[in-house]
Design a protein around this motif. Sequence first.
Motif, PDB file in Angstrom:
ATOM      1  N   GLN A 135     -25.088 -11.655   0.211  1.00 19.38           N
ATOM      2  CA  GLN A 135     -23.771 -11.681  -0.424  1.00 19.38           C
ATOM      3  C   GLN A 135     -23.140 -13.070  -0.393  1.00 19.38           C
ATOM      4  O   GLN A 135     -21.936 -13.221  -0.540  1.00 19.38           O
ATOM      5  CB  GLN A 135     -22.837 -10.683   0.286  1.00 19.38           C
ATOM      6  CG  GLN A 135     -23.326  -9.259   0.266  1.00 19.38           C
ATOM      7  CD  GLN A 135     -23.482  -8.724  -1.145  1.00 19.38           C
ATOM      8  OE1 GLN A 135     -22.607  -8.904  -1.978  1.00 19.38           O
ATOM      9  NE2 GLN A 135     -24.601  -8.058  -1.417  1.00 19.38           N
ATOM     10  N   SER A 137     -22.120 -17.086  -1.245  1.00 22.58           N
ATOM     11  CA  SER A 137     -21.716 -17.892  -2.391  1.00 22.58           C
ATOM     12  C   SER A 137     -22.529 -19.172  -2.356  1.00 22.58           C
ATOM     13  O   SER A 137     -22.457 -19.948  -1.395  1.00 22.58           O
ATOM     14  CB  SER A 137     -20.217 -18.224  -2.305  1.00 22.58           C
ATOM     15  OG  SER A 137     -19.853 -19.151  -3.306  1.00 22.58           O
ATOM     16  N   PHE A 366     -18.886 -14.216   4.297  1.00 20.58           N
ATOM     17  CA  PHE A 366     -19.982 -13.249   4.171  1.00 20.58           C
ATOM     18  C   PHE A 366     -20.697 -13.152   5.510  1.00 20.58           C
ATOM     19  O   PHE A 366     -20.522 -14.008   6.388  1.00 20.58           O
ATOM     20  CB  PHE A 366     -20.963 -13.641   3.056  1.00 20.58           C
ATOM     21  CG  PHE A 366     -21.491 -15.053   3.152  1.00 20.58           C
ATOM     22  CD1 PHE A 366     -22.636 -15.348   3.862  1.00 20.58           C
ATOM     23  CD2 PHE A 366     -20.838 -16.090   2.510  1.00 20.58           C
ATOM     24  CE1 PHE A 366     -23.123 -16.641   3.954  1.00 20.58           C
ATOM     25  CE2 PHE A 366     -21.308 -17.401   2.586  1.00 20.58           C
ATOM     26  CZ  PHE A 366     -22.465 -17.676   3.312  1.00 20.58           C
ATOM     27  N   ASP A 423     -17.351 -17.303  -6.366  1.00 15.90           N
ATOM     28  CA  ASP A 423     -16.650 -16.134  -5.838  1.00 15.90           C
ATOM     29  C   ASP A 423     -16.995 -15.995  -4.355  1.00 15.90           C
ATOM     30  O   ASP A 423     -18.012 -15.408  -3.987  1.00 15.90           O
ATOM     31  CB  ASP A 423     -17.062 -14.879  -6.606  1.00 15.90           C
ATOM     32  CG  ASP A 423     -16.244 -13.647  -6.228  1.00 15.90           C
ATOM     33  OD1 ASP A 423     -15.573 -13.683  -5.184  1.00 15.90           O
ATOM     34  OD2 ASP A 423     -16.297 -12.650  -6.968  1.00 15.90           O
ATOM     35  N   VAL A 425     -15.476 -14.248  -2.225  1.00 15.97           N
ATOM     36  CA  VAL A 425     -15.179 -12.905  -1.718  1.00 15.97           C
ATOM     37  C   VAL A 425     -16.355 -11.960  -1.899  1.00 15.97           C
ATOM     38  O   VAL A 425     -16.755 -11.248  -0.972  1.00 15.97           O
ATOM     39  CB  VAL A 425     -13.909 -12.336  -2.389  1.00 15.97           C
ATOM     40  CG1 VAL A 425     -13.646 -10.915  -1.901  1.00 15.97           C
ATOM     41  CG2 VAL A 425     -12.716 -13.227  -2.095  1.00 15.97           C
ATOM     42  N   THR A 426     -16.957 -11.955  -3.094  1.00 14.17           N
ATOM     43  CA  THR A 426     -18.038 -11.000  -3.356  1.00 14.17           C
ATOM     44  C   THR A 426     -19.385 -11.650  -3.634  1.00 14.17           C
ATOM     45  O   THR A 426     -20.366 -10.964  -3.882  1.00 14.17           O
ATOM     46  CB  THR A 426     -17.670 -10.069  -4.531  1.00 14.17           C
ATOM     47  OG1 THR A 426     -17.445 -10.853  -5.706  1.00 14.17           O
ATOM     48  CG2 THR A 426     -16.415  -9.280  -4.232  1.00 14.17           C
ATOM     49  N   HIS A 429     -22.850 -14.019  -8.894  1.00 16.72           N
ATOM     50  CA  HIS A 429     -22.961 -13.005  -9.949  1.00 16.72           C
ATOM     51  C   HIS A 429     -23.595 -13.605 -11.201  1.00 16.72           C
ATOM     52  O   HIS A 429     -22.999 -13.611 -12.272  1.00 16.72           O
ATOM     53  CB  HIS A 429     -21.577 -12.438 -10.305  1.00 16.72           C
ATOM     54  CG  HIS A 429     -20.901 -11.733  -9.181  1.00 16.72           C
ATOM     55  ND1 HIS A 429     -21.306 -10.513  -8.698  1.00 16.72           N
ATOM     56  CD2 HIS A 429     -19.846 -12.088  -8.406  1.00 16.72           C
ATOM     57  CE1 HIS A 429     -20.523 -10.137  -7.697  1.00 16.72           C
ATOM     58  NE2 HIS A 429     -19.626 -11.094  -7.492  1.00 16.72           N
TER      59      HIS A 429
END
Length: 498
Positions: A135, A137, A366, A423, A425-426, A429
Amino acid sequence: MFRRAAKTVSAILLAATALGSSAVHAQDSVATYLARIKALDKAGPKINAVIALNPDAAKAEAAAKAVTGPLAGKVILVKDNVETADPMPTTAGSLLLKDNRAGRDAPFMLGLRAAGVVVLGKTNLSEWANMRSGQSSSGWSAVGGQTRNPHALDRSPCGSSSGSGAAIAAGMAWAAIGSETDGSITCPASLNGIVGFKPTVGMISRTHVVPISHSQDTVGPMTTSVRDAALMLTAMAGSDPADPATAEANAHKTDFAAGLAASSLKGVRLGVLRKAVGSNPKVIALFDKALADLKGAGAVLVDIDYIPPAEMGRDEYTVLLYELRTDLAAYLQSVPSSSFKDMPPARTLADAIAFNKAHPEELKWFGQDSFEEAEAMTDTAVYKKARENSLRLAGVDGIDKLLADNRVSFLIAPTAPPAWAIDLVTGDHGIDVGMGNLAAIAGYPHLTVPMGAVEGLPMGLSFMGTKWDDKRVLEAGAAYERARTVAVPKPSLKRWGE
């Protein structure tokens, strides 16, 4: 070392915005690059690509005047998982190694120094080469923070050689060293609009490089041209008794830049991996322009309908987990105890996991799920079966079979998607574009060359060949570079869309 007149720094910033990296390479010097780093990395757009500077760089530059050859006096940056003898730590982005000063050069660095290269500093990276968590970044580390893409500051620079890619795109050095296990040279090169070359695993020593996997790890050059990458590779390649994978390297070492200017694609059959293009119409259109340029240069294009089997990636992950646990422990055991100030020496992956738990700043964005999976991956029989299967599927039954069955010399595809939004936070992507995992798992050469941009976001074109075919892959890439008719974007040094 940053003492420059304000007027000079402002001029560099304005020139950078207008001209991209070409604005600085005409004045290839430590002082010029330091001013540029001050203007673009530590101030201005704050790209955050450089994690440490070498206080001995000016001294090394003076000594380089006694060296002759194409690399004499060339200023480079080195990814901060590669040890150098300069007075800088090698951190892999982790606070655990913030004081890791072993005082030794990775063996390939000796070849670069002998050629007259000047080490300016270290580049930021995805912490632990992006192997701590699924997860993460790309481009973030606890030591260096978040690296930004010079073409769109709010977009990913990709990982894990993010700092190297962003720094060269922004003209902070003539070239940089990256490292790759799966995509960590080629993806940041593609997203930052530069050339990246992942050589055959075993062409360059990995000794004194913080590892993930001895099966797949390699270092490689990140540059603004194929010729520069070839020049770097010539100095870096060679056998190392401490790295068994390099036993054949001396037999394959050559002048990789020789003949590049005359290389041709006329009559060369290229396998087009259509399933690696994705469904975005603008990506498809850009790739089609690259294909037209290749065809215009005389290449014969052969469409290949191929999707890698899912078990290849599944088994690769098993291999990476198992080897991370064993290989990282071997590296940590070689680190001097003096590198662990105010803490017990870390000698195993379990020690790194415990350190992260005790330091919440490490786990702010993360976790360390991949580390924890690796610590639990102890079944040697499962590992050996996974390695045999993933290597076969990517190599003999993958690239080698595709080349032979379709009577092509190389495989080509878009390298990676356009840069996605950062991102923390998540996590990352990106859309599914590219098929570089074939070359990564097989340990075969993979070159990415800029092919243009989608909405101002760079994309690269991949050339992949078989084992030890590094020189021919570089020749094909150089021929495409000359044939390319699409404009290569210059860094905007702004947020996307501004």
